[in-house]
Enzyme design. Structure first.
Site, PDB file in Angstrom:
ATOM      1  N   ARG A 154       0.846  -1.206   0.000  1.00 39.43           N
ATOM      2  CA  ARG A 154       0.000   0.000   0.000  1.00 39.43           C
ATOM      3  C   ARG A 154       0.880   1.256   0.000  1.00 39.43           C
ATOM      4  O   ARG A 154       2.103   1.180   0.050  1.00 39.43           O
ATOM      5  CB  ARG A 154      -0.896   0.003   1.238  1.00 39.43           C
ATOM      6  N   ASP A 176       5.729  -7.746   1.995  1.00 35.41           N
ATOM      7  CA  ASP A 176       5.051  -7.095   3.130  1.00 35.41           C
ATOM      8  C   ASP A 176       4.654  -8.168   4.135  1.00 35.41           C
ATOM      9  O   ASP A 176       4.772  -9.377   3.866  1.00 35.41           O
ATOM     10  CB  ASP A 176       3.834  -6.286   2.658  1.00 35.41           C
ATOM     11  N   ASP A 213       8.459 -10.676   7.115  1.00 39.70           N
ATOM     12  CA  ASP A 213       8.725  -9.541   7.999  1.00 39.70           C
ATOM     13  C   ASP A 213      10.205  -9.196   7.820  1.00 39.70           C
ATOM     14  O   ASP A 213      11.071 -10.069   7.986  1.00 39.70           O
ATOM     15  CB  ASP A 213       8.425  -9.982   9.450  1.00 39.70           C
ATOM     16  N   ASN A 270      11.558   0.401   1.556  1.00 38.88           N
ATOM     17  CA  ASN A 270      10.487   1.368   1.809  1.00 38.88           C
ATOM     18  C   ASN A 270       9.734   1.107   3.111  1.00 38.88           C
ATOM     19  O   ASN A 270       9.240   2.043   3.739  1.00 38.88           O
ATOM     20  CB  ASN A 270       9.520   1.343   0.619  1.00 38.88           C
ATOM     21  N   ALA A 271       9.636  -0.167   3.520  1.00 34.16           N
ATOM     22  CA  ALA A 271       8.819  -0.497   4.711  1.00 34.16           C
ATOM     23  C   ALA A 271       9.262   0.351   5.893  1.00 34.16           C
ATOM     24  O   ALA A 271      10.458   0.537   6.125  1.00 34.16           O
ATOM     25  CB  ALA A 271       8.970  -1.977   5.053  1.00 34.16           C
ATOM     26  N   GLY A 272       8.298   0.881   6.612  1.00 30.15           N
ATOM     27  CA  GLY A 272       8.643   1.709   7.763  1.00 30.15           C
ATOM     28  C   GLY A 272       7.438   1.883   8.660  1.00 30.15           C
ATOM     29  O   GLY A 272       6.302   1.682   8.239  1.00 30.15           O
ATOM     30  N   ASN A 279       7.831   9.435  27.733  1.00 28.86           N
ATOM     31  CA  ASN A 279       6.646   8.570  27.798  1.00 28.86           C
ATOM     32  C   ASN A 279       6.746   7.356  26.875  1.00 28.86           C
ATOM     33  O   ASN A 279       5.788   6.599  26.738  1.00 28.86           O
ATOM     34  CB  ASN A 279       5.395   9.368  27.386  1.00 28.86           C
ATOM     35  N   TYR A 312      11.720   7.587  15.557  1.00 25.00           N
ATOM     36  CA  TYR A 312      11.565   7.616  14.096  1.00 25.00           C
ATOM     37  C   TYR A 312      12.673   8.470  13.452  1.00 25.00           C
ATOM     38  O   TYR A 312      13.323   8.054  12.490  1.00 25.00           O
ATOM     39  CB  TYR A 312      10.175   8.181  13.770  1.00 25.00           C
TER      40      TYR A 312
HETATM   41  N1  LIG Z   1       3.620   9.230   4.112  1.00 23.71           N
HETATM   42  C1  LIG Z   1       4.517  10.157   4.389  1.00 23.71           C
HETATM   43  O1  LIG Z   1       4.188  11.357   4.403  1.00 23.71           O
HETATM   44  C2  LIG Z   1       5.954   9.787   4.641  1.00 23.71           C
HETATM   45  C3  LIG Z   1       6.845  10.829   4.924  1.00 23.71           C
HETATM   46  C4  LIG Z   1       8.178  10.521   5.141  1.00 23.71           C
HETATM   47  C5  LIG Z   1       8.621   9.217   5.068  1.00 23.71           C
HETATM   48  N2  LIG Z   1       7.735   8.216   4.803  1.00 23.71           N
HETATM   49  C6  LIG Z   1       8.281   6.859   4.757  1.00 23.71           C
HETATM   50  O2  LIG Z   1       7.855   6.242   3.550  1.00 23.71           O
HETATM   51  C7  LIG Z   1       7.718   4.833   3.748  1.00 23.71           C
HETATM   52  C8  LIG Z   1       6.331   4.383   3.342  1.00 23.71           C
HETATM   53  O3  LIG Z   1       5.376   5.162   4.047  1.00 23.71           O
HETATM   54  P1  LIG Z   1       3.796   5.037   3.836  1.00 23.71           P
HETATM   55  O4  LIG Z   1       3.231   6.376   4.147  1.00 23.71           O
HETATM   56  O5  LIG Z   1       3.492   4.427   2.527  1.00 23.71           O
HETATM   57  O6  LIG Z   1       3.452   4.061   5.056  1.00 23.71           O
HETATM   58  P2  LIG Z   1       2.416   2.870   5.168  1.00 23.71           P
HETATM   59  O7  LIG Z   1       2.217   2.627   6.613  1.00 23.71           O
HETATM   60  O8  LIG Z   1       1.201   3.143   4.342  1.00 23.71           O
HETATM   61  O9  LIG Z   1       3.203   1.636   4.510  1.00 23.71           O
HETATM   62  C9  LIG Z   1       4.294   1.024   5.127  1.00 23.71           C
HETATM   63  C10 LIG Z   1       4.294  -0.431   4.738  1.00 23.71           C
HETATM   64  O10 LIG Z   1       5.399  -1.066   5.382  1.00 23.71           O
HETATM   65  C11 LIG Z   1       4.953  -2.328   5.829  1.00 23.71           C
HETATM   66  N3  LIG Z   1       5.757  -2.817   6.944  1.00 23.71           N
HETATM   67  C12 LIG Z   1       5.806  -2.333   8.215  1.00 23.71           C
HETATM   68  N4  LIG Z   1       6.597  -3.104   8.974  1.00 23.71           N
HETATM   69  C13 LIG Z   1       7.060  -4.103   8.190  1.00 23.71           C
HETATM   70  C14 LIG Z   1       7.913  -5.215   8.415  1.00 23.71           C
HETATM   71  N5  LIG Z   1       8.442  -5.447   9.609  1.00 23.71           N
HETATM   72  N6  LIG Z   1       8.174  -6.048   7.386  1.00 23.71           N
HETATM   73  C15 LIG Z   1       7.632  -5.827   6.164  1.00 23.71           C
HETATM   74  N7  LIG Z   1       6.814  -4.783   5.898  1.00 23.71           N
HETATM   75  C16 LIG Z   1       6.529  -3.943   6.897  1.00 23.71           C
HETATM   76  C17 LIG Z   1       3.514  -2.082   6.279  1.00 23.71           C
HETATM   77  O11 LIG Z   1       2.778  -3.270   6.386  1.00 23.71           O
HETATM   78  C18 LIG Z   1       3.020  -1.150   5.186  1.00 23.71           C
HETATM   79  O12 LIG Z   1       2.462  -1.864   4.116  1.00 23.71           O
HETATM   80  C19 LIG Z   1       8.028   4.597   5.236  1.00 23.71           C
HETATM   81  O13 LIG Z   1       9.369   4.202   5.379  1.00 23.71           O
HETATM   82  C20 LIG Z   1       7.790   5.959   5.865  1.00 23.71           C
HETATM   83  O14 LIG Z   1       8.515   6.112   7.042  1.00 23.71           O
HETATM   84  C21 LIG Z   1       6.411   8.475   4.598  1.00 23.71           C
END
Ligand SMILES: NC(=O)c1ccc[n+]([C@@H]2O[C@H](COP(=O)([O-])OP(=O)(O)OC[C@H]3O[C@@H](n4cnc5c(N)ncnc54)[C@H](O)[C@@H]3O)[C@@H](O)[C@H]2O)c1
Length: 472
Positions: free
Chosen positions: A243, A264, A287, A313-315, A324, A378
């Site tokens: 996603r 994922d 994972d 990309n996963a995060g 806290n 983060y």
């Molecule tokens: N959306 C933003 O504005 C934004 C801004 C800065 C950075 N990012 C970074 O971009 C990346 C994607 O963000 P997003 O907004 O699409 O987030 P999201 O939460 O929609 O997608 C992240 C995906 O990573 C997968 N994931 C999490 N833990 C995992 C694991 N242990 N193993 C495998 N997969 C795993 C989740 O299941 C999810 O599908 C991330 O690294 C996020 O930190 C996003």
């Protein structure tokens, strides 16, 4: 942009209402939709004496539908004309004196590689001041220079570093019309490797990349590719691909010709399989923090002859102020966002799963650069990603592999939709373009890093944030 605000912006009366109360009314950004050319329109080209990139610029523009112009009042008009003609352009001389400019331009490009003395900086004023108001909306400014630390004098280093301050200021002046400004620094001897960066900056693929610097350094030979399908015959893996941004990265890499594996966690299986099906790719459930995952990836891609591109990309976010924050919030965030990337890369490199010419792209975050309340875990992880990329670039260059990072700002995803309205509005508007980006903006930047002809683009961190006002 989304919801109510976006509806208001799209409606003529709604726009006027927003303007009348002083709210931002951003221009809709033009994004890439598979055009036959990467740039279409009028481009004005200026240069300093001894500019070294005009030939490569001119060659790159052969794949564009550009009408090239040069300023009649430039001291170096003949030099610019000859260099552009050398690679098949038929440049038009135009009057660029203040008040006399009759053309409208879609791009203004200045090759400043020959600057040596701080008095040369006046040429930036002479070139841009008369024509900046003639830049169309969604226009591009590109300034070409050399890395300042490779200068031959302190004065030259000052000139080269000045280009950043200048272009970032112009970016802030033109952002409201959806136009962008960037600098590309090209190391001596890497001129032939600069085309992919020039193309990216001038194209709609960089719609939400603004006020950035791209460094091109010496590498191997120039690799010639069909830029419309640069990843043909390449195999890519995108983590977190079910996603959001990951899904968009997967689909852009597939559009560019790659066979894409999306990985994922189990809980996302249905979405993951849907994404894989849509892009003709392969779903891998796993994972990234699990011990067996690196080997699982290696086994899966073996049948395609290994991996050419890996996008980490996963995060996750687990926000709490440090006092806290439960310990497991800290551990999970560092593990998923940073440590697992290192572990996976190490395994793939040691076992030669990542092929020669491979590309590693990591996803950092603007909050990793600027810091954020409640995100010490983060921001630590995402700043760590930057340090990792910068260190590894030198190591990997020996293996002809590149590593780069994107640092997204406010990108419209499920993650940002969950932010309370007021906080979300502030986050979305606090940039030169007064709007949030789209996942595809991050994906296009990653595709640029991933392209075979980006072999001189190594160790870069590009913010995809519409020139967010906080951070760098
Ligand atoms: N959306 C933003 O504005 C934004 C801004 C800065 C950075 N990012 C970074 O971009 C990346 C994607 O963000 P997003 O907004 O699409 O987030 P999201 O939460 O929609 O997608 C992240 C995906 O990573 C997968 N994931 C999490 N833990 C995992 C694991 N242990 N193993 C495998 N997969 C795993 C989740 O299941 C999810 O599908 C991330 O690294 C996020 O930190 C996003």
């Amino acid at each position: 942009m989304s919801d109510f605000y976006e509806k208001m912006l799209k409606n003529g009366t709604g726009r006027k209402v927003l303007q009348s109360v002083g709210l931002p009314t951003p221009v809709e950004l033009t994004r890439y939709t598979g055009q036959a050319v990467f740039f279409h329109g009028n481009i004005l080209i200026g240069a300093s004496k001894n500019a070294t990139l005009l030939n490569q610029l001119s060659k790159t523009l052969l794949d564009a539908k550009a009408t090239t112009f040069f300023p009649a009042n430039s001291k170096y008009a003949n030099h610019i004309k000859r260099a552009l003609e050398h690679h098949g352009q038929t440049p038009i001389q135009t009057n660029c004196e203040k008040g006399a400019v009759s053309e409208k331009f879609d791009a203004l490009v200045f090759d400043a590689t020959g600057f040596e003395k701080t008095k040369d900086l006046k040429e930036l004023y002479n070139f841009f001041s008369p024509v900046i108001k003639s830049l169309n909306s969604n226009g591009r400014i590109l300034i070409l220079g050399k890395p300042h630390m490779a200068s031959t004098s302190a004065e030259q280093a000052a000139c080269m570093r000045s280009l950043e301050g200048f272009s970032r200021s112009l970016a802030k002046e033109i952002g409201k019309k959806g136009a962008t400004a960037q600098v590309i620094y090209v190391e001596d001897g890497a001129e032939h490797l600069s085309s992919s960066a020039i193309r990216f900056v001038l194209s709609p693929k960089s719609a939400y990349v603004d006020g950035q610097v791209i460094n091109v350094s010496k590498a191997d030979k120039e690799i010639s590719i069909d830029w419309r399908r640069p990843l043909a015959n390449k195999t890519a893996l995108v983590t977190g691909g079910s996603r959001g941004i990951g899904e968009s990265i997967a689909s852009v890499l597939a559009r560019d010709g790659a066979k894409v594996y999306v990985l994922d966690i189990e809980a996302t299986k249905a979405d993951l399989e849907k994404v894989a099906k849509e892009i003709g790719g392969v779903a891998l459930v796993g994972d990234i923090t699990a011990k067996e995952t690196p080997e699982m990836i290696a086994d899966a891609v073996k049948q395609n002859g290994g991996l050419d591109i890996i996008v980490h990309n996963a995060g996750i976010t687990r926000d709490k102020t440090i006092g806290n924050m439960p310990e497991h919030f800290w551990d999970m965030t560092i593990d998923i966002n940073l440590s697992s990337e290192e572990t996976i890369n190490e395994y793939l490199l040691e076992n030669n799963v990542l092929n020669e010419g491979g590309r590693i792209v990591c996803v950092s975050s603007m909050n990793g650069i600027a810091g954020q309340v409640g995100q010490s875990n983060y921001a630590t992880s995402k700043a760590g990603v930057i340090g990792y990329v910068e260190y590894m670039a030198k190591q990997l260059a020996k293996k002809k592999i590149t590593i780069n990072a994107v640092a997204p700002g406010f990108i419209e995803t499920a993650m940002t939709d969950a932010i309370p309205f007021m906080t979300r509005e502030v986050g979305r508007r606090m940039n030169s373009m007064s709007q949030g980006g789209k996942p595809v903006d991050v994906a296009e930047t990653i595709a640029f890093f991933s392209a075979p002809d980006s072999n001189g683009v190594n160790g870069n961190v590009i913010r995809v944030c519409g020139q967010c006002l906080i951070g760098a």
